[in-house]
Design an enzyme around this catalytic site. Structure first.
Site, PDB file in Angstrom:
ATOM      1  N   ASP A  80       0.819  -1.211   0.000  1.00  0.00           N
ATOM      2  CA  ASP A  80       0.000   0.000   0.000  1.00  0.00           C
ATOM      3  C   ASP A  80       0.852   1.260   0.000  1.00  0.00           C
ATOM      4  OD1 ASP A  80       0.759  -0.655   2.703  1.00  0.00           O
ATOM      5  OD2 ASP A  80      -0.680   0.853   3.402  1.00  0.00           O
ATOM      6  N   GLU A 174       0.111  -1.311   5.598  1.00  0.00           N
ATOM      7  CA  GLU A 174       1.156  -0.892   6.536  1.00  0.00           C
ATOM      8  C   GLU A 174       1.048   0.594   6.849  1.00  0.00           C
ATOM      9  OE1 GLU A 174       5.110   0.710   7.801  1.00  0.00           O
ATOM     10  OE2 GLU A 174       3.888   1.234   6.057  1.00  0.00           O
TER      11      GLU A 174
END
Length: 404
Positions: A80, A174
């Site tokens: 991400d 994350e």
């Protein structure tokens, strides 16, 4: 495919996570890249390459002949990108930097000024990958993925290099603090691991901030301003009062190194209700706890002043300093230093002014220091990464997993 080509491919996937979502992953679009990575790992010949229901991509490379008894090492990066800047329609380009200001977008007059971004001076004469100034780049952490993939490809093409079993995982979310929520430590099967999720080339990290989030919800009383005397309780003004009671020099813009901070990252509201959202950071646990206590005292003071229930404070710890979990395994740092030095990189140990999946994983029984990717200026439109850094870190990882 080399690390640069992989990186240029991965950053075109929009994988921005969403801190306000309660799904896993927080955005379905992360799974699009996840599916492509699982397919690529399978094509490289790794075993059990798959994406699970939560969007985690797992695979493993068997030990080379004679190294079956070598403990398994894990390599981890996240898919991400930060919600802080757009990750859609990323337009990367490779430029040769010759010094001075770097124009990212001539049409919109978006410039990376050499005076504002002093790191540029270290890369005069090098090729840099930048954006068009309207999005982030995504080196955090698609650079880590590209470097891991390239190292794995090299190892499969060179079976003569001795190595133990290598476990790989690419995680979602994350950037919003939940990248380890559904990480299958037992299934991953590694004794130790490294996240490849750091900054400038050479950085080696095994200590990070203790981190928490804070939500401050202010309840006001609204009434027509013409008849508001001694009746109105303006939630916006009380929220500003809360913010102004925090030390002004203890913000990200005024701190560095081991210095902690309070960071107001968004606010909204009106006279009836207002909301502030903070992140709290400190390397020292006692100071970290003191910061949270300060927020509590401010809330208590304002509730005493304006009435019980005016301010609702919600604190949630995010992760802790992994140093205590890494110190019993300092050979991991020695190994990483040796791998960097083997390819001509001078390692520099720095504290992480943030966190990684590795911080939480270290507290879940998987000691996991953090390695650089080579990227700079993460989470914004001025993000960039030198081409050489991508290439060098792929080489570092090959040396890192080599049987000692």
């Amino acid at each position: 495919m080399n690390a640069v080509d992989r990186f240029l491919t991965y950053v075109r996937y929009d994988t921005q996570s969403d801190e306000h979502s309660d799904t896993t992953p927080t955005t379905e679009k992360q799974k699009v890249l996840g599916g492509a990575l699982a397919e690529e790992l399978n094509g490289l010949g790794l075993y059990n390459a798959h994406m699970d229901e939560y969007g985690y991509v797992y695979a493993w490379l068997p030990a080379s002949a004679g190294c079956e008894g070598v403990p398994c090492v894990g390599l981890i990066a996240h898919m991400d990108t930060s919600p802080d800047a757009s990750g859609a329609n990323v337009r990367p380009r490779v430029v040769r930097y010759e010094g001075g200001d770097l124009v990212l977008n001539e049409e919109r007059n978006i410039v990376m000024g050499a005076a504002d971004f002093e790191s540029l001076a270290r890369y005069v004469g090098q090729e840099l990958i930048v954006t068009d100034g309207t999005t982030l780049l995504g080196a955090d952490d698609k650079a880590g993925i590209a470097e891991i993939m390239t190292a794995l490809e090299y190892l499969t093409a060179h079976p003569e290099i001795p190595h133990g079993r290598i476990a790989v995982c690419f995680t979602p979310d994350e950037e919003v603090g939940s990248g380890a929520d559904h990480f299958d430590v037992a299934g991953f099967g590694a004794a130790v691991a490294y996240t490849v999720d750091g900054g400038e080339l050479g950085e080696l990290e095994y200590e990070n901030f203790n981190a928490a989030s804070a939500s401050v919800l202010v309840h006001g009383v609204n009434i027509h301003p013409g008849s508001a005397k001694n009746k109105m309780k303006n939630a916006l003004l009380i929220a500003l009062e809360f913010a102004n009671m925090l030390p002004p020099a203890e913000t990200p813009a005024h701190t560095e190194g081991y210095e902690g901070f309070y960071h107001l990252h968004d606010m909204q509201g009106n006279e009836t209700q207002a909301e502030l959202h903070y992140i709290i950071r400190d390397h020292d646990m006692d100071k970290f706890q003191a910061r949270k206590a300060s927020l509590g005292r401010i809330s208590d003071y304002l509730n005493a002043k304006y009435g019980k229930g005016t301010v609702e404070l919600t604190l949630k710890d995010s992760y802790y300093n992994m140093r205590e979990k890494i110190e019993p395994h300092m050979y991991l740092l020695h190994r990483a230093r040796a791998a960097m030095e083997a390819v001509g990189i001078t390692p520099v140990e720095v504290p992480i002014r943030g966190g990684t999946d590795g911080a939480r994983l270290s507290f879940m029984g998987l000691p996991c220091p953090n390695l650089c990717t080579g990227g700079l200026n993460f989470h914004g439109v001025h993000e960039y990464i030198p081409v050489e850094a991508l290439e060098k870190m792929a080489q570092v990882l090959v040396h890192l997993v080599r049987a000692q």
